[in-house]
Design an enzyme around this catalytic site. Sequence first.
Site, PDB file in Angstrom:
ATOM      1  N   GLU A 114      -1.366   1.335  10.554  1.00 43.78           N
ATOM      2  CA  GLU A 114      -0.624   0.224   9.930  1.00 43.78           C
ATOM      3  C   GLU A 114      -0.717  -1.030  10.791  1.00 43.78           C
ATOM      4  OE1 GLU A 114       0.617   0.211   6.946  1.00 43.78           O
ATOM      5  OE2 GLU A 114       2.071   1.817   6.599  1.00 43.78           O
ATOM      6  N   GLU A 134       1.346  11.210   7.446  1.00 42.91           N
ATOM      7  CA  GLU A 134       2.759  11.031   7.118  1.00 42.91           C
ATOM      8  C   GLU A 134       3.343  12.105   6.190  1.00 42.91           C
ATOM      9  OE1 GLU A 134       1.535   6.886   8.490  1.00 42.91           O
ATOM     10  OE2 GLU A 134       0.621   8.652   7.589  1.00 42.91           O
TER      11      GLU A 134
END
Length: 263
Positions: A114, A134
């Site tokens: 990210e 995730e």
Amino acid sequence: MSDDDPVLVRAADGVAHVVLNRPGARNALNLPMCHGLSDAFARLDADDSVGAVLVRANGPAFCAGADLKEREGRDEVWVRNRRLASFAAYEAIERCSKPVVALVHGPVVGSGGEIAMSCDFIVAADDATFRFPEPHWGTVGATQRLQRVIGKRRAKELLFTARTMPVDEAAAVGLVARIVPAAELLATGAELGATIASAPRLAMSLTKQAIDLGSETDLAKGIRIEMAAIERCLADGAWRGGVEDFASTMRENRARAATQEGN
């Protein structure tokens, strides 16, 4: 700023280095690092002396993802606020008006991806790998930037499987702009930073803005965005220097060619 801070900022000659600095934790993203990134990019965005920003990391990994250890014993409210802090950090990177280049090496996991995707483009060492685990950690993340960079179906495959993507594949799908030998990563970054910072600041900032805004609309509206940026450059007047530099270079090239022909 202490050398022990989770985010270090060093600037010289128009190029700022933002350094992830938790090497003992493989630069896992924790709350202080989130705040450090947000603060660093707020300062750099307002610093007229900075023309380019390089995001890199100390230690063997760019970022091993979120620091799950800091969530032990925390309640849902704390974890939610911690996630909001990470979103704020990514947005601060993304909204910086200066060109921002990620220099990644080693494992780039979850939140590390990210951070890198929030930059304008990624230069990767040949030892870099990418993984987005995730869902396998019982949470949700990387669902928005990742699909915008590599496409919806590829993003689903990476998130659903948590597999490790090698750097060559990352370049092939557009996640990485350039691969360099690990030993040359910092030198390549320094050269890129110097090249970007040498350009007129307003023109570079407006170029970034026009691309980002244009990606959210159709071509006709995008052309209007570009024209507005052009008009701002014309009003600023720095474009005259670019024309003069071009003309000077052409004269030098002609003189050099004439000398070579004479020899």
